[in-house]
Motif scaffolding. Structure first.
Motif, mmCIF file in Angstrom:
data_model
loop_
_atom_site.group_PDB
_atom_site.id
_atom_site.type_symbol
_atom_site.label_atom_id
_atom_site.label_comp_id
_atom_site.label_asym_id
_atom_site.label_seq_id
_atom_site.Cartn_x
_atom_site.Cartn_y
_atom_site.Cartn_z
ATOM 1 N N HIS A 1 3.713 21.394 2.590
ATOM 2 C CA HIS A 1 2.938 22.606 2.329
ATOM 3 C C HIS A 1 1.985 22.884 3.485
ATOM 4 O O HIS A 1 1.291 23.892 3.499
ATOM 5 C CB HIS A 1 2.160 22.489 1.005
ATOM 6 C CG HIS A 1 1.118 21.407 1.018
ATOM 7 N ND1 HIS A 1 -0.161 21.628 1.453
ATOM 8 C CD2 HIS A 1 1.189 20.113 0.677
ATOM 9 C CE1 HIS A 1 -0.830 20.493 1.366
ATOM 10 N NE2 HIS A 1 -0.043 19.562 0.902
ATOM 11 N N ASP A 2 1.959 21.981 4.463
ATOM 12 C CA ASP A 2 0.961 22.052 5.528
ATOM 13 C C ASP A 2 1.647 22.381 6.863
ATOM 14 O O ASP A 2 2.327 21.544 7.447
ATOM 15 C CB ASP A 2 0.249 20.692 5.606
ATOM 16 C CG ASP A 2 -0.906 20.686 6.596
ATOM 17 O OD1 ASP A 2 -1.043 21.651 7.376
ATOM 18 O OD2 ASP A 2 -1.670 19.709 6.587
ATOM 19 N N ASP B 1 5.176 9.931 13.033
ATOM 20 C CA ASP B 1 5.545 9.451 14.368
ATOM 21 C C ASP B 1 6.740 8.515 14.282
ATOM 22 O O ASP B 1 7.658 8.574 15.110
ATOM 23 C CB ASP B 1 4.365 8.727 15.036
ATOM 24 C CG ASP B 1 3.295 9.701 15.518
ATOM 25 O OD1 ASP B 1 3.552 10.920 15.469
ATOM 26 O OD2 ASP B 1 2.216 9.251 15.934
ATOM 27 N N ARG C 1 6.281 18.939 15.299
ATOM 28 C CA ARG C 1 7.382 18.017 15.022
ATOM 29 C C ARG C 1 8.707 18.705 14.746
ATOM 30 O O ARG C 1 9.750 18.090 14.847
ATOM 31 C CB ARG C 1 7.033 17.127 13.832
ATOM 32 C CG ARG C 1 5.764 16.339 14.083
ATOM 33 C CD ARG C 1 5.390 15.482 12.909
ATOM 34 N NE ARG C 1 4.016 15.055 13.039
ATOM 35 C CZ ARG C 1 3.622 13.952 13.683
ATOM 36 N NH1 ARG C 1 4.525 13.161 14.212
ATOM 37 N NH2 ARG C 1 2.358 13.649 13.777
ATOM 38 N N ARG D 1 7.067 3.580 4.077
ATOM 39 C CA ARG D 1 7.886 2.967 5.135
ATOM 40 C C ARG D 1 9.143 2.340 4.548
ATOM 41 O O ARG D 1 10.224 2.414 5.152
ATOM 42 C CB ARG D 1 7.092 1.881 5.870
ATOM 43 C CG ARG D 1 6.063 2.438 6.823
ATOM 44 C CD ARG D 1 5.121 1.329 7.293
ATOM 45 N NE ARG D 1 3.944 1.912 7.880
ATOM 46 C CZ ARG D 1 3.803 2.119 9.199
ATOM 47 N NH1 ARG D 1 4.725 1.742 10.029
ATOM 48 N NH2 ARG D 1 2.716 2.690 9.663
ATOM 49 N N LEU E 1 -0.800 10.739 1.104
ATOM 50 C CA LEU E 1 -1.254 9.623 1.949
ATOM 51 C C LEU E 1 -2.394 10.139 2.814
ATOM 52 O O LEU E 1 -2.504 11.326 3.054
ATOM 53 C CB LEU E 1 -0.118 9.143 2.846
ATOM 54 C CG LEU E 1 1.118 8.623 2.121
ATOM 55 C CD1 LEU E 1 2.194 8.253 3.131
ATOM 56 C CD2 LEU E 1 0.760 7.409 1.274
ATOM 57 N N ASP E 2 -3.216 9.227 3.335
ATOM 58 C CA ASP E 2 -4.304 9.799 4.118
ATOM 59 C C ASP E 2 -3.862 10.129 5.544
ATOM 60 O O ASP E 2 -2.791 9.740 5.983
ATOM 61 C CB ASP E 2 -5.599 9.013 3.956
ATOM 62 C CG ASP E 2 -5.716 7.771 4.767
ATOM 63 O OD1 ASP E 2 -5.309 7.786 5.929
ATOM 64 O OD2 ASP E 2 -6.275 6.811 4.226
ATOM 65 N N VAL E 3 -4.680 10.904 6.246
ATOM 66 C CA VAL E 3 -4.225 11.475 7.520
ATOM 67 C C VAL E 3 -3.804 10.449 8.564
ATOM 68 O O VAL E 3 -2.883 10.695 9.333
ATOM 69 C CB VAL E 3 -5.259 12.436 8.162
ATOM 70 C CG1 VAL E 3 -5.234 13.780 7.485
ATOM 71 C CG2 VAL E 3 -6.639 11.855 8.174
ATOM 72 N N THR E 4 -4.463 9.279 8.574
ATOM 73 C CA THR E 4 -4.089 8.286 9.586
ATOM 74 C C THR E 4 -2.693 7.739 9.294
ATOM 75 O O THR E 4 -1.870 7.596 10.195
ATOM 76 C CB THR E 4 -5.104 7.117 9.616
ATOM 77 O OG1 THR E 4 -5.399 6.749 8.284
ATOM 78 C CG2 THR E 4 -6.369 7.504 10.312
ATOM 79 N N SER F 1 0.846 -1.194 0.000
ATOM 80 C CA SER F 1 0.000 0.000 0.000
ATOM 81 C C SER F 1 0.886 1.249 0.000
ATOM 82 O O SER F 1 2.094 1.167 0.243
ATOM 83 C CB SER F 1 -0.883 0.004 1.245
ATOM 84 O OG SER F 1 -0.089 0.207 2.387
ATOM 85 N N GLY G 1 1.155 3.621 2.137
ATOM 86 C CA GLY G 1 1.794 3.837 3.429
ATOM 87 C C GLY G 1 2.990 2.904 3.628
ATOM 88 O O GLY G 1 4.034 3.303 4.135
ATOM 89 N N MET G 2 2.843 1.647 3.196
ATOM 90 C CA MET G 2 3.943 0.680 3.336
ATOM 91 C C MET G 2 5.106 1.060 2.438
ATOM 92 O O MET G 2 6.275 0.897 2.819
ATOM 93 C CB MET G 2 3.451 -0.708 2.955
ATOM 94 C CG MET G 2 2.500 -1.261 3.979
ATOM 95 S SD MET G 2 3.082 -2.874 4.498
ATOM 96 C CE MET G 2 1.596 -3.796 4.330
ATOM 97 N N GLN H 1 -0.435 9.257 7.506
ATOM 98 C CA GLN H 1 0.481 10.379 7.684
ATOM 99 C C GLN H 1 0.960 10.466 9.126
ATOM 100 O O GLN H 1 2.157 10.591 9.394
ATOM 101 C CB GLN H 1 -0.220 11.672 7.300
ATOM 102 C CG GLN H 1 0.507 12.906 7.778
ATOM 103 C CD GLN H 1 -0.022 14.166 7.111
ATOM 104 O OE1 GLN H 1 0.037 14.316 5.912
ATOM 105 N NE2 GLN H 1 -0.554 15.064 7.895
ATOM 106 N N ALA H 2 0.028 10.370 10.053
ATOM 107 C CA ALA H 2 0.393 10.457 11.465
ATOM 108 C C ALA H 2 1.329 9.305 11.833
ATOM 109 O O ALA H 2 2.317 9.494 12.547
ATOM 110 C CB ALA H 2 -0.860 10.448 12.335
ATOM 111 N N GLN H 3 1.034 8.105 11.331
ATOM 112 C CA GLN H 3 1.902 6.951 11.624
ATOM 113 C C GLN H 3 3.316 7.168 11.104
ATOM 114 O O GLN H 3 4.294 6.913 11.799
ATOM 115 C CB GLN H 3 1.362 5.682 10.950
ATOM 116 C CG GLN H 3 0.109 5.112 11.572
ATOM 117 C CD GLN H 3 -0.373 3.870 10.818
ATOM 118 O OE1 GLN H 3 0.296 3.378 9.920
ATOM 119 N NE2 GLN H 3 -1.523 3.374 11.185
#
Ligand SMILES: Nc1ncnc2c1ncn2[C@@H]1O[C@H](COP(=O)(O)OP(=O)(O)OP(=O)(O)O)[C@@H](O)[C@H]1O
Ligand SMILES: Nc1ncnc2c1ncn2[C@@H]1O[C@H](COP(=O)(O)OP(=O)(O)OP(=O)(O)O)[C@@H](O)[C@H]1O
Ligand code: SF4
Ligand code: SF4
Ligand SMILES: [Mg+2]
Ligand SMILES: [Mg+2]
Lengths: 375, 346
Positions: A235-236, A217, A243, A184, A207-210, A178, A180-181, A212-214
């Motif tokens: 950009h955000d 972190d 962080r 990683r 990537l989606d917000v969940t 995916s 997210g992977m 992104q947070a992972q």
């Protein structure tokens, strides 16, 4: 776990003293310019940027799309196309001037000392190579590991970036993972040789917000464990708010404000920075809250406007702003730089036409400090 | 006030008079070899006239599939979609084509959803050409006024092609095109996810203005709860093909009852360095929709999961007026009460 380069590595031609112990910043960028010759004219993508990053800290670089973040990141890394590029300025990393290095010297540093996570993991990973091979390549090149040792390290790295069943996954191809992977895996590759600085160019955009947070972190955790410095490009402003130690705000190829994170949020001086903050929808605001969108678009970098480049979109612009370019300077605290003729003070503009309410609010004067960089 | 209890324990949907769209027990499955992808599993909700319903959840949870089923681009495996009382899946192709002028969709990737070889004014005029509406001059006038409505200058932009525009401008053009046929219902599938924050704010404000100006009803799909909350009157939270919570936007924020909603809120990057402590990122990945977990689909990542969660599927039930949640141990005041009596609906 992966150790630092040991004495067994006899190939290393350059010496890298551990500046982490000294007061000298790990990265010092001075007056960097990068332009591209194009059919339409010369694009001044990075126009005189200076910044420093201390060992083990995080610098956030923030700006709208097209503000020059990626070109800046690549200019620092020395990863620019050779043709039709005009560059000047210096980049000192651990005391060495990267801009004066030969390509093969740079290749020795990439991955081992300084590595980059790219905006788009799908195009940055090689689609026809198993991910395990993509990690071990740099281990074997830089750390002189044999195959078995490198394979075991690759599995460990995948585990440390939170990929389940890494023993199987090392044999997978990027398309089987995916988004997210894949990101990683990019982080695992960037970490492989325990670099001292990671350049992360929008590592979570798209990537989606969940996820992104992972990912963020994870990057933060590995950074603390390994005492790495990180440059986080985004950009955000929300992404870097909790962080980054320090934030650089870019507009149209230039640094327009730079301060330690808390100072930047608590005492924003540059109207553009404030506008970026206000354009983000906040969960705590009632639904239907009108967003403070910045009107218009960033300027053309071939023919940037005269004076302050933000003036056409700035709510506080005066004649002076349209005439002359505000220099980057300090006021009050020496580590807070901004480029604006009428900075905000306690949230209120010091521009003459905006001062009706400002004078009522009392103390809105600002004593200009020394000019750090003239345009 | 109309109650929103359509999905509780299989009872008949209580469509009130102002319901524009009613989705009942929607199921969409895809065949993947010999297996089945459970993309949307028994989802029910209603959209009232003039409201914006937000649909939020992480990548792969079935948001787009739901959106596509609403316009029947993706035929449902079972369940129904009723638009103003008409069951869309029962319509003939011709009837469906007619209804589609009233229901329009805009997509995530503004640049690739526009034909690169056509001029902007032809792209925007497309719906009028397809529906054979108006004379040449009338079409040209309509295109001009619609481009102006979305903030694009028709004089300088009309003859140019999509590649010459930024992502935000392309999204404006595709919004203009979607509004040309005069829809009542606009389905927006991640319309701002590919844009940067400043352009995102411009488009969100534009959608709010257009909604008021053209009296639109909207379904707004996105993965960022802060974005969804900003534009929506009510929000439906999806997880792995299921609707897990549905509430008024401010109500959802103030008293999220589903542990997943709580996790979604925690993952939003707040532009405020003082908010550090709130971080509690969701661990693990979304399980495969080929083989969803038994009982509660969120249990593999839920910090409050108890044995009951693996055994029984929690049904959507009302915990407060207009606030539905599918969890055995819904959160009350930010805490799960695992000692509470289990879901009475089971
Ligand atoms: N190889 C190139 N040739 C010509 N212009 C270029 C080149 N690379 C970048 N540019 C221009 O330089 C400017 C800065 O681009 P850059 O990619 O650094 O922006 P960015 O801040 O990273 O934006 P984004 O958020 O979209 O990634 C843009 O105007 C871009 O069009
Ligand atoms: N045509 C298809 N064939 C097989 N599986 C599909 C098809 N379309 C979607 N899926 C699967 O259905 C699930 C839901 O997909 P969907 O696109 O609706 O998710 P989403 O919530 O919109 O995600 P995203 O945020 O990534 O757009 C996913 O697991 C997806 O892989
Ligand atoms: S210099 Fe003038 S135009 Fe530029 S940001 Fe400051 S107030 Fe605005
Ligand atoms: S039903 Fe159980 S596992 Fe599911 S969300 Fe509620 S507490 Fe968590
Ligand atoms: Mg970039
Ligand atoms: Mg989708």
């Amino acid at each position: 776990m992966i150790g630092r380069r040991g004495p067994q590595n006899g190939k290393r031609a350059l010496e890298f003293p551990d500046v982490g112990e000294s007061d000298e910043p790990l990265l010092v960028v001075e007056n960097l310019h990068t332009s591209f010759r194009t059919g339409r004219g010369t694009v001044h993508a990075v126009d005189g940027v200076s910044l420093t990053v201390a060992a083990g800290t995080t610098l956030g670089i923030v700006g709208e799309s097209g503000s020059g973040k990626t070109v800046l990141a690549r200019s620092i890394m020395g990863l620019l196309p050779v043709r039709d590029v005009i560059k000047s300025g210096t980049v000192h990393f651990a005391g060495h001037d990267l801009t004066a290095m030969e390509p093969d010297q740079l290749r020795e540093i990439w991955g081992a000392e300084l590595s980059m996570i790219f905006q788009d993991p799908m195009t940055a990973l090689n689609p026809v190579k198993r991910i395990g091979i993509q990690i071990t390549e740099s281990l074997r090149l830089h750390l002189d590991m044999d195959r078995k040792e490198a394979d075991a390290t690759a599995v460990e790295l995948l585990r440390s970036v939170g990929i389940p069943s890494p023993e199987q996954r090392v044999r997978w191809y990027p398309f089987q993972l995916s988004g997210g992977m894949r990101q990683r895996v990019m982080i695992a590759i960037a970490l492989a040789c325990a670099p001292r600085l990671i350049m992360a160019d929008e590592p979570t955009t798209g990537l989606d917000v969940t996820v992104q947070a992972q990912i963020l972190d994870l990057l933060g955790k590995l950074q603390r464990e390994r005492h790495m410095a990180v440059i986080l490009v985004t950009h955000d402003l929300g992404v870097v708010a909790d962080r980054a130690d320090e934030i650089v705000v870019m507009y149209a190829g230039r640094v327009v404000e730079r301060a330690p994170t808390r100072t930047l949020f608590a005492e924003t001086h540059m109207p553009y920075t404030r506008a970026l903050m206000e354009s983000i929808p906040r969960l705590a605001d009632p639904s239907g809250t009108r967003l403070q969108a910045i009107p218009g678009r960033p300027p053309d970098l071939i023919h940037p406007p005269k004076g302050c480049r933000f003036a056409p979109r700035c709510a506080f612009a005066q004649d002076k702003c349209r005439e002359s370019d505000p220099p980057l300077r300090t006021a009050g605290s020496p580590d807070h730089l901004f480029a604006c003729w009428f900075p905000l003070v306690h949230g209120t503009s010091t521009a003459p036409s905006a001062s009706a309410s400002a004078s009522a609010a009392g103390d809105t004067t600002i004593d200009p400090g020394p000019v750090v960089q003239s345009p | 006030m109309s109650t929103v209890s359509a999905a509780t324990a299989g009872g008949p949907p209580s469509a009130s008079e102002d319901t524009v769209l009613s989705v009942d027990h929607l199921v969409v499955e895809f065949k993947s070899g010999r297996q089945r992808v459970h993309a949307v599993s028994d989802v029910s909700f209603q959209v009232r006239k003039g409201e914006t319903l937000g649909l939020v959840g992480e990548s792969g949870c079935g948001k787009s599939t739901t959106g596509r089923a609403l316009v029947q681009v993706q035929p449902p495996t079972s369940g129904s979609v009723n638009y103003l009382g008409q069951d869309l899946s029962a319509l003939s192709n011709r009837q469906l084509r007619k209804v589609r002028t009233k229901i329009q969709m805009i997509f995530q990737d503004p640049i690739s959803s526009l034909n690169p070889r056509r001029r902007v004014k032809d792209i925007v005029a497309e719906p009028l050409v397809i529906w054979k509406r108006g004379t040449k001059d009338e079409k040209a006038d309509k295109v001009r006024s619609m481009l102006e409505a979305v903030g694009i200058d028709p004089d300088t932009a009309g003859d140019r092609r999509p590649q010459e525009f930024s992502g935000g401008q392309c999204q404006r053009i595709s919004i203009a095109r979607a509004l040309m046929a005069g829809p009542d219902l606009l389905i927006c599938d991640e319309p701002v996810s590919a844009l940067d924050v400043s352009v995102q704010a411009q488009i969100l404000n534009l959608l709010a203005d257009l909604k008021a100006r053209f009296s639109l009803t909207m379904v707004f799909i996105a993965h960022d709860l802060a974005v969804v909350k900003n534009v929506s009157d009510r929000v439906a939270v999806m997880y792995l093909g299921k609707l897990v919570e549905l509430a008024g936007s401010d109500d959802l924020y103030r008293s999220a009852a589903h542990p997943y909603t709580e996790a979604l809120m925690a993952s939003i990057p707040e532009p405020d360095p003082e908010q550090k402590s709130a971080h509690k990122a969701l661990s693990g990945e979304l399980p495969s929709p080929l083989n969803p977990p038994s009982g509660c689909r969120f249990r593999t990542r839920c910090p409050y999961a108890a044995p009951l969660c693996a055994e029984q599927e929690p049904l959507l039930r009302e915990v407060a007026p207009g606030h539905q949640v599918a969890c055995h141990f819904p959160l009350v005041g930010g805490k799960a009460d695992t000692s509470a009596a289990p879901n009475p609906a089971d």
